[in-house]
Scaffold this active site. Sequence first.
Site, PDB file in Angstrom:
ATOM      1  N   TYR A 123      35.405  21.111  39.446  1.00 28.42           N
ATOM      2  CA  TYR A 123      36.931  20.763  39.165  1.00 28.42           C
ATOM      3  C   TYR A 123      37.334  20.578  40.788  1.00 28.42           C
ATOM      4  CZ  TYR A 123      41.525  19.911  37.788  1.00 28.42           C
ATOM      5  OH  TYR A 123      42.805  19.247  37.251  1.00 28.42           O
ATOM      6  N   GLN A 183      42.430  19.353  30.113  1.00 26.33           N
ATOM      7  CA  GLN A 183      41.553  18.393  29.536  1.00 26.33           C
ATOM      8  C   GLN A 183      40.365  18.031  30.152  1.00 26.33           C
ATOM      9  OE1 GLN A 183      44.797  18.050  30.267  1.00 26.33           O
ATOM     10  NE2 GLN A 183      45.084  16.095  31.311  1.00 26.33           N
ATOM     11  N   ASN A 206      45.260  24.655  38.977  1.00 25.36           N
ATOM     12  CA  ASN A 206      46.498  25.435  38.776  1.00 25.36           C
ATOM     13  C   ASN A 206      46.001  26.387  37.452  1.00 25.36           C
ATOM     14  OD1 ASN A 206      46.258  23.737  36.351  1.00 25.36           O
ATOM     15  ND2 ASN A 206      48.151  22.478  37.405  1.00 25.36           N
ATOM     16  N   SER A 229      46.984  31.007  45.966  1.00 24.97           N
ATOM     17  CA  SER A 229      46.352  31.389  47.240  1.00 24.97           C
ATOM     18  C   SER A 229      47.020  32.869  47.774  1.00 24.97           C
ATOM     19  CB  SER A 229      46.478  30.318  48.203  1.00 24.97           C
ATOM     20  OG  SER A 229      45.637  30.692  49.471  1.00 24.97           O
ATOM     21  N   GLN A 251      49.379  29.768  54.484  1.00 24.55           N
ATOM     22  CA  GLN A 251      48.856  30.093  53.022  1.00 24.55           C
ATOM     23  C   GLN A 251      50.237  30.158  52.255  1.00 24.55           C
ATOM     24  OE1 GLN A 251      45.867  30.452  51.884  1.00 24.55           O
ATOM     25  NE2 GLN A 251      45.384  30.191  54.133  1.00 24.55           N
ATOM     26  N   HIS A 254      50.709  26.681  50.364  1.00 28.43           N
ATOM     27  CA  HIS A 254      50.023  26.111  49.262  1.00 28.43           C
ATOM     28  C   HIS A 254      50.638  26.223  47.882  1.00 28.43           C
ATOM     29  CE1 HIS A 254      45.740  25.878  50.500  1.00 28.43           C
ATOM     30  NE2 HIS A 254      45.766  26.860  51.346  1.00 28.43           N
ATOM     31  N   GLU A 320      42.089  37.809  48.862  1.00 32.19           N
ATOM     32  CA  GLU A 320      41.439  36.467  48.912  1.00 32.19           C
ATOM     33  C   GLU A 320      40.991  36.126  50.387  1.00 32.19           C
ATOM     34  OE1 GLU A 320      41.820  31.677  47.655  1.00 32.19           O
ATOM     35  OE2 GLU A 320      43.374  32.858  48.268  1.00 32.19           O
ATOM     36  N   HIS A 321      42.020  36.150  51.287  1.00 34.54           N
ATOM     37  CA  HIS A 321      41.691  35.883  52.652  1.00 34.54           C
ATOM     38  C   HIS A 321      42.132  37.279  53.519  1.00 34.54           C
ATOM     39  CE1 HIS A 321      42.443  31.819  51.067  1.00 34.54           C
ATOM     40  NE2 HIS A 321      41.448  31.489  51.686  1.00 34.54           N
ATOM     41  N   ASP A 354      39.027  27.323  55.451  1.00 37.87           N
ATOM     42  CA  ASP A 354      39.626  26.345  54.614  1.00 37.87           C
ATOM     43  C   ASP A 354      39.086  25.006  54.503  1.00 37.87           C
ATOM     44  OD1 ASP A 354      41.121  28.167  53.298  1.00 37.87           O
ATOM     45  OD2 ASP A 354      42.930  27.518  54.235  1.00 37.87           O
ATOM     46  N   GLU A 408      13.483  55.460  20.074  1.00 39.05           N
ATOM     47  CA  GLU A 408      14.305  54.446  19.612  1.00 39.05           C
ATOM     48  C   GLU A 408      13.895  54.066  18.513  1.00 39.05           C
ATOM     49  OE1 GLU A 408      14.628  51.191  22.467  1.00 39.05           O
ATOM     50  OE2 GLU A 408      15.360  52.686  24.071  1.00 39.05           O
ATOM     51  N   HIS A 413       7.114  48.250  18.708  1.00 35.17           N
ATOM     52  CA  HIS A 413       6.982  48.036  20.191  1.00 35.17           C
ATOM     53  C   HIS A 413       5.846  48.850  20.672  1.00 35.17           C
ATOM     54  CE1 HIS A 413      10.894  46.114  19.926  1.00 35.17           C
ATOM     55  NE2 HIS A 413      10.935  45.949  21.593  1.00 35.17           N
TER      56      HIS A 413
END
Length: 422
Positions: A123, A183, A206, A229, A251, A254, A320-321, A354, A408, A413
């Site tokens: 995406y 979608q 998003n 972000s 940042q 964003h 994240e950063h 980035d 078991e 087995h």
Amino acid sequence: MEVREIEALGPEERAALFGRDAGVEEVRNDVRRIVGRVRDEGDVAVREFCREFDGVEVGNIDVTDAAERAHERVDDDLLDAIRAAADNVREFHEKQLPADWREDFDGRELGRRFRPLERVGVYVPGGAAAYPSSALMGVVPATVAGVGHVAVATPPAEEMNDATLAAIHEAGADVVYSIGGAQGVAALAYGTETVDAVQKIVGPGNRWVTAAKAEVRGNVDIDFLAGPSEVLVIADETADPAFVAAELLAQAEHDPHASVVAVTADPALADAVAEAVDDQLPDCGRRETVEAALNNDASGVLLARSMSEAVLFAEEYAAEHLSIQAEDDEAVLDRIDSAGSVFLGPYTPVAAGDYASGTNHVLPTGGGARRFGGLSAETFLRSTTVQRLDKEALTDLSETITTLAGAEGLDAHAESVRRRFE
């Protein structure tokens, strides 16, 4: 920006700082409806939602040819920048590819092999907006891993952005679909008359995109659920307050929900950073977005009682950063395990990662770095363990196997081992 002391933070302030989320639950029901309709109705639902959410009457859902034409049309300077960034991303991700291996463990030949996924979806945010870097960060690692078919979904627009389309083509995508939002994720997950279903979906988006990834997870693999972000800067008295402020503002542009935090044990630096943010703010082109991010409860300049407290805060925050601007940045880094991507020193802005240094900018947010890392070449691989035992090795293991199988209650087995010695 206000300077606040870490020790004085109240429960609500701490919740805002450490409880960052992607906002998925607020749109989950609407997204479930969208995903269900795309799954059941295919292209008809896709076109309807493109009209409803993007305001675009989509003609061709498949716009692979348009991406190729955009690649030919963009100016040389932009294409050179896209190629340079793509080369660096490719070079870094090639280093991540694991090698197949087998070893002998006293007659037990054991090993592991790695194979790429066959079909993945990336995406790429866009439409009329330009996000060529996101195209590179998603598509290039997939091609490096050897994925057989890389499909891109990106939002439609009356005039789609040439920079994004050119980057998608340069990165090596096999097909490009003009579908955005929930979608787009649903189409990749379930397939439509035009879109072929994939095994895994990656890439930023998003909260609608993130909620859709949460909805389809299980039918298709995803990378992770990411939110707005975020950046955390740890700085000591040697840091340049203008550099720290620049990281926060970068940042903040964003998303109005971005989290931007600086933490230091030096009171003078804390005040200087807050002042520098105010001084640089008028120069920001996306000032309204930046101000909203600076003023949200998850942002601020924080004063620690010591660098040890600053480090403990950073580990709990799991950014994240993470930018470390300190005299001994390596020593600070050695004490922090949880971060999506780390930027050491005054001349390593987050913007380098980035766009063009080579590392990936698709990273965990909301404290996710405590549990997993960012997008990589390994994201697109699956591993298989391989084993071969000789008779002596099986003999050595037989009592262990049959005893555990008996405990078991799995007699077949145990019998599958005994029969080999009758």
